[in-house]
Design a protein around this motif. Structure first.
Motif, PDB file in Angstrom:
ATOM      1  N   ASP A   1       0.837  -1.206   0.000  1.00 29.23           N
ATOM      2  CA  ASP A   1       0.000   0.000   0.000  1.00 29.23           C
ATOM      3  C   ASP A   1       0.865   1.248   0.000  1.00 29.23           C
ATOM      4  O   ASP A   1       0.593   2.218  -0.730  1.00 29.23           O
ATOM      5  N   GLU A   2       1.903   1.246   0.802  1.00 26.92           N
ATOM      6  CA  GLU A   2       2.812   2.389   0.844  1.00 26.92           C
ATOM      7  C   GLU A   2       3.565   2.548  -0.482  1.00 26.92           C
ATOM      8  O   GLU A   2       3.798   3.663  -0.939  1.00 26.92           O
ATOM      9  N   VAL A   3       3.921   1.432  -1.086  1.00 24.66           N
ATOM     10  CA  VAL A   3       4.571   1.476  -2.403  1.00 24.66           C
ATOM     11  C   VAL A   3       3.675   2.184  -3.417  1.00 24.66           C
ATOM     12  O   VAL A   3       4.141   2.975  -4.251  1.00 24.66           O
ATOM     13  N   LEU A   4       2.377   1.904  -3.330  1.00 23.28           N
ATOM     14  CA  LEU A   4       1.419   2.511  -4.250  1.00 23.28           C
ATOM     15  C   LEU A   4       1.040   3.933  -3.857  1.00 23.28           C
ATOM     16  O   LEU A   4       0.398   4.646  -4.639  1.00 23.28           O
ATOM     17  N   GLY A   5       1.401   4.339  -2.636  1.00 27.03           N
ATOM     18  CA  GLY A   5       1.013   5.662  -2.160  1.00 27.03           C
ATOM     19  C   GLY A   5      -0.417   5.719  -1.687  1.00 27.03           C
ATOM     20  O   GLY A   5      -1.017   6.791  -1.600  1.00 27.03           O
ATOM     21  N   ASN A   6      -0.992   4.537  -1.373  1.00 26.32           N
ATOM     22  CA  ASN A   6      -2.360   4.505  -0.864  1.00 26.32           C
ATOM     23  C   ASN A   6      -2.398   5.148   0.518  1.00 26.32           C
ATOM     24  O   ASN A   6      -1.616   4.798   1.401  1.00 26.32           O
ATOM     25  N   THR A   7      -3.318   6.053   0.724  1.00 27.31           N
ATOM     26  CA  THR A   7      -3.407   6.749   2.010  1.00 27.31           C
ATOM     27  C   THR A   7      -4.694   6.453   2.749  1.00 27.31           C
ATOM     28  O   THR A   7      -4.851   6.830   3.898  1.00 27.31           O
ATOM     29  N   GLN A   8      -5.652   5.809   2.077  1.00 30.45           N
ATOM     30  CA  GLN A   8      -6.913   5.512   2.749  1.00 30.45           C
ATOM     31  C   GLN A   8      -6.701   4.408   3.770  1.00 30.45           C
ATOM     32  O   GLN A   8      -6.118   3.371   3.487  1.00 30.45           O
ATOM     33  N   GLN A   9      -7.174   4.637   4.968  1.00 28.74           N
ATOM     34  CA  GLN A   9      -7.090   3.644   6.034  1.00 28.74           C
ATOM     35  C   GLN A   9      -8.503   3.344   6.521  1.00 28.74           C
ATOM     36  O   GLN A   9      -9.420   4.165   6.367  1.00 28.74           O
TER      37      GLN A   9
ATOM     38  N   PRO B   1      -4.849 -11.437   4.013  1.00 26.43           N
ATOM     39  CA  PRO B   1      -5.783 -12.172   3.149  1.00 26.43           C
ATOM     40  C   PRO B   1      -6.241 -11.381   1.929  1.00 26.43           C
ATOM     41  O   PRO B   1      -6.699 -11.962   0.948  1.00 26.43           O
ATOM     42  N   SER B   2      -6.120 -10.055   1.976  1.00 29.61           N
ATOM     43  CA  SER B   2      -6.574  -9.232   0.849  1.00 29.61           C
ATOM     44  C   SER B   2      -5.422  -8.712  -0.002  1.00 29.61           C
ATOM     45  O   SER B   2      -5.585  -7.770  -0.782  1.00 29.61           O
ATOM     46  N   LEU B   3      -4.255  -9.332   0.131  1.00 31.38           N
ATOM     47  CA  LEU B   3      -3.076  -8.905  -0.625  1.00 31.38           C
ATOM     48  C   LEU B   3      -3.346  -8.913  -2.128  1.00 31.38           C
ATOM     49  O   LEU B   3      -2.910  -8.022  -2.860  1.00 31.38           O
ATOM     50  N   GLY B   4      -4.083  -9.912  -2.598  1.00 35.87           N
ATOM     51  CA  GLY B   4      -4.334 -10.051  -4.034  1.00 35.87           C
ATOM     52  C   GLY B   4      -5.074  -8.872  -4.646  1.00 35.87           C
ATOM     53  O   GLY B   4      -4.995  -8.653  -5.859  1.00 35.87           O
ATOM     54  N   SER B   5      -5.781  -8.103  -3.829  1.00 35.42           N
ATOM     55  CA  SER B   5      -6.546  -6.971  -4.356  1.00 35.42           C
ATOM     56  C   SER B   5      -5.649  -5.868  -4.912  1.00 35.42           C
ATOM     57  O   SER B   5      -6.116  -4.993  -5.647  1.00 35.42           O
ATOM     58  N   LEU B   6      -4.354  -5.916  -4.568  1.00 35.18           N
ATOM     59  CA  LEU B   6      -3.419  -4.893  -5.035  1.00 35.18           C
ATOM     60  C   LEU B   6      -2.725  -5.265  -6.343  1.00 35.18           C
ATOM     61  O   LEU B   6      -2.006  -4.444  -6.914  1.00 35.18           O
ATOM     62  N   THR B   7      -2.938  -6.478  -6.800  1.00 35.89           N
ATOM     63  CA  THR B   7      -2.169  -6.980  -7.941  1.00 35.89           C
ATOM     64  C   THR B   7      -2.248  -6.074  -9.156  1.00 35.89           C
ATOM     65  O   THR B   7      -1.224  -5.704  -9.749  1.00 35.89           O
ATOM     66  N   HIS B   8      -3.457  -5.714  -9.561  1.00 34.28           N
ATOM     67  CA  HIS B   8      -3.621  -4.928 -10.792  1.00 34.28           C
ATOM     68  C   HIS B   8      -2.916  -3.583 -10.681  1.00 34.28           C
ATOM     69  O   HIS B   8      -2.202  -3.162 -11.608  1.00 34.28           O
ATOM     70  N   ALA B   9      -3.090  -2.898  -9.554  1.00 36.12           N
ATOM     71  CA  ALA B   9      -2.469  -1.577  -9.382  1.00 36.12           C
ATOM     72  C   ALA B   9      -0.951  -1.674  -9.371  1.00 36.12           C
ATOM     73  O   ALA B   9      -0.260  -0.830  -9.957  1.00 36.12           O
ATOM     74  N   LEU B  10      -0.412  -2.707  -8.721  1.00 37.13           N
ATOM     75  CA  LEU B  10       1.042  -2.876  -8.669  1.00 37.13           C
ATOM     76  C   LEU B  10       1.619  -3.182 -10.051  1.00 37.13           C
ATOM     77  O   LEU B  10       2.674  -2.670 -10.425  1.00 37.13           O
ATOM     78  N   GLU B  11       0.903  -4.017 -10.810  1.00 38.96           N
ATOM     79  CA  GLU B  11       1.349  -4.317 -12.174  1.00 38.96           C
ATOM     80  C   GLU B  11       1.263  -3.076 -13.057  1.00 38.96           C
ATOM     81  O   GLU B  11       2.186  -2.792 -13.841  1.00 38.96           O
ATOM     82  N   ALA B  12       0.183  -2.336 -12.934  1.00 36.70           N
ATOM     83  CA  ALA B  12      -0.024  -1.158 -13.778  1.00 36.70           C
ATOM     84  C   ALA B  12       1.039  -0.093 -13.530  1.00 36.70           C
ATOM     85  O   ALA B  12       1.424   0.635 -14.453  1.00 36.70           O
ATOM     86  N   LYS B  13       1.510  -0.010 -12.293  1.00 31.54           N
ATOM     87  CA  LYS B  13       2.504   1.008 -11.948  1.00 31.54           C
ATOM     88  C   LYS B  13       3.937   0.462 -11.952  1.00 31.54           C
ATOM     89  O   LYS B  13       4.863   1.130 -11.495  1.00 31.54           O
TER      90      LYS B  13
ATOM     91  N   LYS C   1       5.674  -1.903 -10.304  1.00 29.47           N
ATOM     92  CA  LYS C   1       6.330  -1.915  -8.993  1.00 29.47           C
ATOM     93  C   LYS C   1       7.043  -3.247  -8.714  1.00 29.47           C
ATOM     94  O   LYS C   1       7.252  -3.620  -7.576  1.00 29.47           O
ATOM     95  N   ILE C   2       7.444  -3.949  -9.748  1.00 26.24           N
ATOM     96  CA  ILE C   2       7.941  -5.312  -9.629  1.00 26.24           C
ATOM     97  C   ILE C   2       9.278  -5.403  -8.893  1.00 26.24           C
ATOM     98  O   ILE C   2       9.641  -6.459  -8.378  1.00 26.24           O
ATOM     99  N   TYR C   3      10.023  -4.310  -8.800  1.00 26.78           N
ATOM    100  CA  TYR C   3      11.336  -4.358  -8.144  1.00 26.78           C
ATOM    101  C   TYR C   3      11.319  -3.828  -6.707  1.00 26.78           C
ATOM    102  O   TYR C   3      12.359  -3.803  -6.054  1.00 26.78           O
ATOM    103  N   LYS C   4      10.167  -3.399  -6.214  1.00 29.81           N
ATOM    104  CA  LYS C   4      10.117  -2.762  -4.906  1.00 29.81           C
ATOM    105  C   LYS C   4      10.438  -3.724  -3.761  1.00 29.81           C
ATOM    106  O   LYS C   4      11.096  -3.339  -2.786  1.00 29.81           O
ATOM    107  N   LEU C   5       9.996  -4.973  -3.865  1.00 29.78           N
ATOM    108  CA  LEU C   5      10.318  -5.935  -2.813  1.00 29.78           C
ATOM    109  C   LEU C   5      11.820  -6.199  -2.788  1.00 29.78           C
ATOM    110  O   LEU C   5      12.436  -6.273  -1.719  1.00 29.78           O
TER     111      LEU C   5
END
Length: 278
Positions: free
Chosen positions: A71-79, A117-129, A131-135
């Motif tokens: 989430d931080e990698v994507l800059g998501n701020t909603q909590q 459990p909801s990690l998969g919900s970020l897949t599309h956004a991470l691929e679109a941006k 972010k494959i090298y961030k880990l």
């Protein structure tokens, strides 16, 4: 620092058990060791943390976790909720510190970065941006803290598995002597080698870990022999079936801490010695 990924696209082959028990032996041997759980099922997290990492309809996933990192990698701020807001304040001040997401386990020198459990919900956004090298970059920042890192992966070749392979030095492939597993093995190896060619030239297949191996049964012996004849890197150390593994899961204690002298524990120790020769 040495980073290993435990990966197979097929579920039910013992990925989490192998990742956790090798990480636990690593820690018991004196290596500062981190276990990273990328599987939304969070089996590895629950194995070493028990109820703290167990989630259900009434109990949210343990935070901070690997999803918070992405989430931080994507800059998501909603909590979500007051707890989420408090966590957001904490993480905003520590965004660049991968240590912020890591939890201690009850076992000396063994830490864990738990799954969600909801990690998969970020897949599309991470691929679109892209972010494959961030880990990989985050893991490299830990080189002064950990000597060994083990990554448990989901049973799929997806963004998170690819991120792990890009971050790793070595891959262990669990294999359960099933005919369907054998058919899928070549495709799996092709995916790993393609990742090596495109993203991570230092990546090596350390070996195929034969799990649930029944030495007295004809079919498992024939399957293993076929793999060796095909030139595949089957490790010599094979893991036998045992009800003790379920006991280990139930008590949230890796085998090396639960039953050090048990035959299954000794098989894991032999496997560890094969990949970490003295």
């Amino acid at each position: 620092m040495r980073t290993r990924v435990v990966f197979n696209q097929k579920g039910g082959v013992g990925k989490s058990s192998i990742a956790v028990n090798l990480a636990a032996i690593s820690a018991a041997q004196g290596f500062n060791t981190l276990l990273i759980d990328l599987d939304p099922q969070a089996n590895a997290s629950q194995y070493v943390l028990g109820d703290d990492a167990t989630y259900n309809a009434d109990k949210p996933a343990l935070e901070p976790n690997i999803q918070n990192f992405f989430d931080e990698v994507l800059g998501n701020t909603q909590q979500k909720g007051l707890i989420g807001n408090a966590l957001g304040s904490l993480l905003k001040s520590r965004t660049q510190d991968f240590n912020a997401y890591i939890h201690q386990t009850p076992f000396a020198k063994l830490d864990v970065l738990p799954a969600s459990p909801s990690l998969g919900s970020l897949t599309h956004a991470l691929e679109a941006k892209h972010k494959i090298y961030k880990l990989r970059d985050a893991i490299q920042s830990l080189s002064g803290k950990y000597q060994r890192i083990y990554i448990d992966t989901p049973p799929a070749f997806n963004f998170f598995t690819l991120s792990a392979l890009i971050a790793a030095d070595r891959v262990l492939i669990p294999f359960d002597c099933d005919v369907f597993s054998k058919r899928a093995l070549h495709s799996l190896i092709e995916n790993i080698m393609e990742t090596r060619a495109d993203h991570n030239e230092r990546l090596e297949i350390e070996g195929i870990v034969v799990n649930q191996f029944q030495a007295q049964a004809k079919l498992p012996r024939e399957v293993v022999e076929t793999l060796k004849n095909e030139g595949l890197p089957v490790l010599n150390s094979m893991l036998p079936p045992s009800v003790m593994m379920k006991e280990s899961h139930h008590k949230n204690m890796p085998l090396i801490y639960l039953v050090k002298e048990h035959k299954l524990t000794q098989a894991y120790q032999t496997l560890f010695n094969e990949i970490e020769p003295q």
